[in-house]
Design a protein around this motif. Sequence first.
Motif, PDB file in Angstrom:
ATOM      1  N   LEU A 367      14.613 -66.741 -17.835  1.00  0.00           N
ATOM      2  CA  LEU A 367      14.696 -65.302 -18.083  1.00  0.00           C
ATOM      3  C   LEU A 367      16.104 -64.834 -17.712  1.00  0.00           C
ATOM      4  CD1 LEU A 367      13.642 -62.487 -18.684  1.00  0.00           C
ATOM      5  CD2 LEU A 367      12.487 -62.479 -16.465  1.00  0.00           C
ATOM      6  N   THR A 368      16.876 -64.408 -18.710  1.00  0.00           N
ATOM      7  CA  THR A 368      18.269 -64.004 -18.517  1.00  0.00           C
ATOM      8  C   THR A 368      18.336 -62.506 -18.240  1.00  0.00           C
ATOM      9  OG1 THR A 368      18.944 -65.734 -20.064  1.00  0.00           O
ATOM     10  CG2 THR A 368      20.572 -64.039 -19.531  1.00  0.00           C
ATOM     11  N   THR A 369      19.037 -62.130 -17.177  1.00  0.00           N
ATOM     12  CA  THR A 369      19.115 -60.730 -16.788  1.00  0.00           C
ATOM     13  C   THR A 369      20.504 -60.414 -16.252  1.00  0.00           C
ATOM     14  OG1 THR A 369      17.969 -58.998 -15.522  1.00  0.00           O
ATOM     15  CG2 THR A 369      18.273 -61.124 -14.420  1.00  0.00           C
ATOM     16  N   THR A 370      20.694 -59.171 -15.812  1.00  0.00           N
ATOM     17  CA  THR A 370      21.994 -58.709 -15.303  1.00  0.00           C
ATOM     18  C   THR A 370      21.775 -57.500 -14.405  1.00  0.00           C
ATOM     19  OG1 THR A 370      24.191 -57.906 -15.984  1.00  0.00           O
ATOM     20  CG2 THR A 370      22.341 -57.208 -17.317  1.00  0.00           C
ATOM     21  N   PRO A 371      22.652 -57.248 -13.446  1.00  0.00           N
ATOM     22  CA  PRO A 371      22.511 -56.069 -12.575  1.00  0.00           C
ATOM     23  C   PRO A 371      23.074 -54.791 -13.179  1.00  0.00           C
ATOM     24  CG  PRO A 371      24.396 -57.362 -11.867  1.00  0.00           C
ATOM     25  CD  PRO A 371      23.747 -58.142 -12.985  1.00  0.00           C
ATOM     26  N   VAL A 377      17.137 -56.741 -12.469  1.00  0.00           N
ATOM     27  CA  VAL A 377      17.026 -57.987 -11.704  1.00  0.00           C
ATOM     28  C   VAL A 377      15.731 -57.994 -10.900  1.00  0.00           C
ATOM     29  CG1 VAL A 377      18.090 -59.417  -9.928  1.00  0.00           C
ATOM     30  CG2 VAL A 377      19.534 -58.270 -11.621  1.00  0.00           C
ATOM     31  N   ASN A 378      15.412 -56.865 -10.279  1.00  0.00           N
ATOM     32  CA  ASN A 378      14.183 -56.791  -9.485  1.00  0.00           C
ATOM     33  C   ASN A 378      12.951 -57.069 -10.334  1.00  0.00           C
ATOM     34  OD1 ASN A 378      15.738 -56.075  -7.304  1.00  0.00           O
ATOM     35  ND2 ASN A 378      15.203 -53.920  -7.345  1.00  0.00           N
ATOM     36  N   SER A 379      12.877 -56.453 -11.510  1.00  0.00           N
ATOM     37  CA  SER A 379      11.690 -56.640 -12.347  1.00  0.00           C
ATOM     38  C   SER A 379      11.608 -58.066 -12.879  1.00  0.00           C
ATOM     39  CB  SER A 379      11.675 -55.638 -13.503  1.00  0.00           C
ATOM     40  OG  SER A 379      12.826 -55.766 -14.314  1.00  0.00           O
ATOM     41  N   ALA A 380      12.748 -58.702 -13.141  1.00  0.00           N
ATOM     42  CA  ALA A 380      12.740 -60.104 -13.560  1.00  0.00           C
ATOM     43  C   ALA A 380      12.183 -60.992 -12.454  1.00  0.00           C
ATOM     44  CB  ALA A 380      14.155 -60.540 -13.937  1.00  0.00           C
ATOM     45  N   GLN A 381      12.593 -60.728 -11.232  1.00  0.00           N
ATOM     46  CA  GLN A 381      12.125 -61.524 -10.102  1.00  0.00           C
ATOM     47  C   GLN A 381      10.632 -61.329  -9.852  1.00  0.00           C
ATOM     48  OE1 GLN A 381      14.903 -60.067  -7.179  1.00  0.00           O
ATOM     49  NE2 GLN A 381      16.410 -61.679  -7.615  1.00  0.00           N
ATOM     50  N   VAL A 382      10.167 -60.089  -9.961  1.00  0.00           N
ATOM     51  CA  VAL A 382       8.739 -59.816  -9.765  1.00  0.00           C
ATOM     52  C   VAL A 382       7.923 -60.494 -10.858  1.00  0.00           C
ATOM     53  CG1 VAL A 382       6.971 -58.013  -9.763  1.00  0.00           C
ATOM     54  CG2 VAL A 382       9.093 -57.674  -8.497  1.00  0.00           C
ATOM     55  N   PHE A 383       8.406 -60.443 -12.100  1.00  0.00           N
ATOM     56  CA  PHE A 383       7.683 -61.110 -13.176  1.00  0.00           C
ATOM     57  C   PHE A 383       7.598 -62.614 -12.916  1.00  0.00           C
ATOM     58  CE2 PHE A 383       7.544 -63.480 -17.160  1.00  0.00           C
ATOM     59  CZ  PHE A 383       6.359 -62.982 -17.702  1.00  0.00           C
ATOM     60  N   THR A 402      29.483 -58.390 -18.185  1.00  0.00           N
ATOM     61  CA  THR A 402      30.360 -58.823 -19.281  1.00  0.00           C
ATOM     62  C   THR A 402      29.765 -60.012 -20.011  1.00  0.00           C
ATOM     63  OG1 THR A 402      32.360 -57.994 -18.196  1.00  0.00           O
ATOM     64  CG2 THR A 402      32.652 -59.701 -19.857  1.00  0.00           C
ATOM     65  N   ALA A 403      29.304 -61.015 -19.260  1.00  0.00           N
ATOM     66  CA  ALA A 403      28.734 -62.214 -19.874  1.00  0.00           C
ATOM     67  C   ALA A 403      27.420 -61.907 -20.580  1.00  0.00           C
ATOM     68  CB  ALA A 403      28.523 -63.289 -18.807  1.00  0.00           C
ATOM     69  N   TYR A 404      26.615 -61.057 -19.973  1.00  0.00           N
ATOM     70  CA  TYR A 404      25.318 -60.729 -20.548  1.00  0.00           C
ATOM     71  C   TYR A 404      25.453 -59.919 -21.835  1.00  0.00           C
ATOM     72  CZ  TYR A 404      20.566 -58.966 -20.975  1.00  0.00           C
ATOM     73  OH  TYR A 404      19.319 -58.654 -21.455  1.00  0.00           O
ATOM     74  N   ASP A 405      26.260 -58.873 -21.791  1.00  0.00           N
ATOM     75  CA  ASP A 405      26.368 -57.967 -22.936  1.00  0.00           C
ATOM     76  C   ASP A 405      26.960 -58.642 -24.162  1.00  0.00           C
ATOM     77  OD1 ASP A 405      25.311 -55.895 -21.455  1.00  0.00           O
ATOM     78  OD2 ASP A 405      27.261 -55.134 -20.823  1.00  0.00           O
ATOM     79  N   ALA A 406      27.842 -59.595 -23.932  1.00  0.00           N
ATOM     80  CA  ALA A 406      28.513 -60.256 -25.054  1.00  0.00           C
ATOM     81  C   ALA A 406      27.532 -60.979 -25.969  1.00  0.00           C
ATOM     82  CB  ALA A 406      29.556 -61.236 -24.522  1.00  0.00           C
ATOM     83  N   LYS A 407      26.364 -61.365 -25.422  1.00  0.00           N
ATOM     84  CA  LYS A 407      25.405 -62.149 -26.209  1.00  0.00           C
ATOM     85  C   LYS A 407      23.996 -61.571 -26.090  1.00  0.00           C
ATOM     86  CE  LYS A 407      25.896 -66.635 -25.981  1.00  0.00           C
ATOM     87  NZ  LYS A 407      25.965 -68.014 -25.434  1.00  0.00           N
ATOM     88  N   PHE A 408      23.884 -60.252 -25.960  1.00  0.00           N
ATOM     89  CA  PHE A 408      22.581 -59.689 -25.625  1.00  0.00           C
ATOM     90  C   PHE A 408      21.511 -59.955 -26.677  1.00  0.00           C
ATOM     91  CE2 PHE A 408      23.640 -56.091 -28.350  1.00  0.00           C
ATOM     92  CZ  PHE A 408      22.416 -55.602 -28.757  1.00  0.00           C
ATOM     93  N   LYS A 409      21.894 -60.210 -27.935  1.00  0.00           N
ATOM     94  CA  LYS A 409      20.901 -60.522 -28.953  1.00  0.00           C
ATOM     95  C   LYS A 409      20.640 -62.027 -29.080  1.00  0.00           C
ATOM     96  CE  LYS A 409      22.425 -58.282 -32.607  1.00  0.00           C
ATOM     97  NZ  LYS A 409      22.363 -57.704 -33.979  1.00  0.00           N
ATOM     98  N   ASP A 410      21.300 -62.813 -28.266  1.00  0.00           N
ATOM     99  CA  ASP A 410      21.158 -64.262 -28.367  1.00  0.00           C
ATOM    100  C   ASP A 410      20.146 -64.852 -27.381  1.00  0.00           C
ATOM    101  OD1 ASP A 410      23.102 -64.188 -30.293  1.00  0.00           O
ATOM    102  OD2 ASP A 410      24.720 -64.875 -28.985  1.00  0.00           O
TER     103      ASP A 410
END
Length: 520
Positions: A367-371, A377-383, A402-410
């Motif tokens: 599960l890829t996330t970002t702050p 991040v909290n909801s990803a960890q709880v899931f 920066t890293a997350y947004d560049a590929k958000f549809k990938d």
Amino acid sequence: MAPPLSRRSFLAGGTGAIGLAALAACGTSTPDSSSNPSPSGPPKRGGTLRVGSIGGTKDTLDAHFSSTDMDQQRSQNLYDSLMYLSSELPYHLEFALAESIELNADATVATVRLRQGVEFHHGKTLTADDLIFTVRRILNPDNYGRAKTALAAVNPNDLKKIDDRTVQFNLITPDSMFPKRWGSATTSILPTDYDPANPVGTGPFKYKSFTPGARSVFVRNPNYWLEGQPYLDEVHIITFADNTSRTAALLAGQVDAIDGVDPTVLAQIGSSSKFETMITKSGFYQPITMRVDLAPFNDVRVRQAFRLMVDRPAMVKQAYSGYAEIANDMPNPADPAYPTLPQRVQDIDQAKSLLKAAGLEGMTVTLTTTPENGGLVNSAQVFAQQAAAAGVTVKIENLSPTAYDAKFKDWPFTNGYWAASVIGLSYSGRFLKGGGANDSHWDDPAGDAIYRDLLKTTDPALQKELGGKLFQRFYEMGPDIVHTFKNNLDVYSKNLTGFTPFNSNGWSLGAWRYRLVSFK
């Protein structure tokens, strides 16, 4: 974005039935915001507002290509579109640069009349040529803008200039939502001589400097079309990579406000008499999104199994410290078409059964996330903790914005954030094949046909019926786990006034409308 199209801050335009320039708000009540401070006293002029926001080096000042909250924030202050959202629920728009927008009876011809006497920052008067230039820039096939799918019914080569302030749009297909597609920064009206390196708009503030990943500096527009506004002399939007450094800057007096705050930050601020906390309640949501074009989420049994893993009350408590409401795997709860369906609850046995039927017992997924937005991040960890009960291992990949947004549809399995909207608008960006914000790669021909029928009618009852069918499809087989509707939290200095909760769609800091803000 906003939509999307602006990602996560996405909005494609507006809501409801529209005929001959009627702009009626949908009928629901506004959530209780009594815990929020109200503006007091007349606004004063002068001063520099410093806002700390989470962003990255890929930020842009070009509204037609904005993709993050931080992009949206800057665009709200540099530019205007034909319409703008009011702060009311569920999604009420008012005229901005348009004086009127009229649709014919079958929603195939739209006539836009521009407001008179509006000036761009460099002194040029707003004309029909600028509107035509803007539309063609967004729909440029060599470099489409984010609002491409929102304006899909527009033929850029069939725009008729009636006079210096009037443009007739001959639509390729009916679009009853056309007038309300113009409330997004991604549809900002630009001058015919627009230069992205020295951006000019009609907004309350003018560009002075911009360093991606560092700071944006804007100065007051003395000729803004809303008389008397803005009140501030300057706005500085300062980029931070994480909440820790941003909170430290607030406590040290280096910034005056921070937006989209993680609930855990409130404990660090404590009961300080220096700050106000603003709570915005709406249908803002942070879905866990599954790419339906890739295994294992191309199997509807897997998608439903993952939805059944979620303990929603625990998600509200643990991920959001109570600042959220339970959701039911459908977005946009203020939409009149939002159906009443059985509330989905955690059912670990059924989740296991579905995974077994799909041959995926004991599966592992990342599960890829970002702050970037408080709670992701909290909801990803709880899931991940909740999924373990079904024998599923969820590995958290926490990337920089920066890293997350560049590929958000990938990302095959991720979570994002999206402003509240209505289905007749959000569908084009998030769920239509080829949509600028279609991060799930959702492709549903039957749903697309329902959506096209919705655009053909200006009858509210029929729009509600068709919208309800789309919602039900999301509930039964959609790509998102919509576990909660998040309350957005902002913190700002008590020396400021003019911030009000933007309950219309959940945007932070009163939709970043700094034209309304002043120092006490």
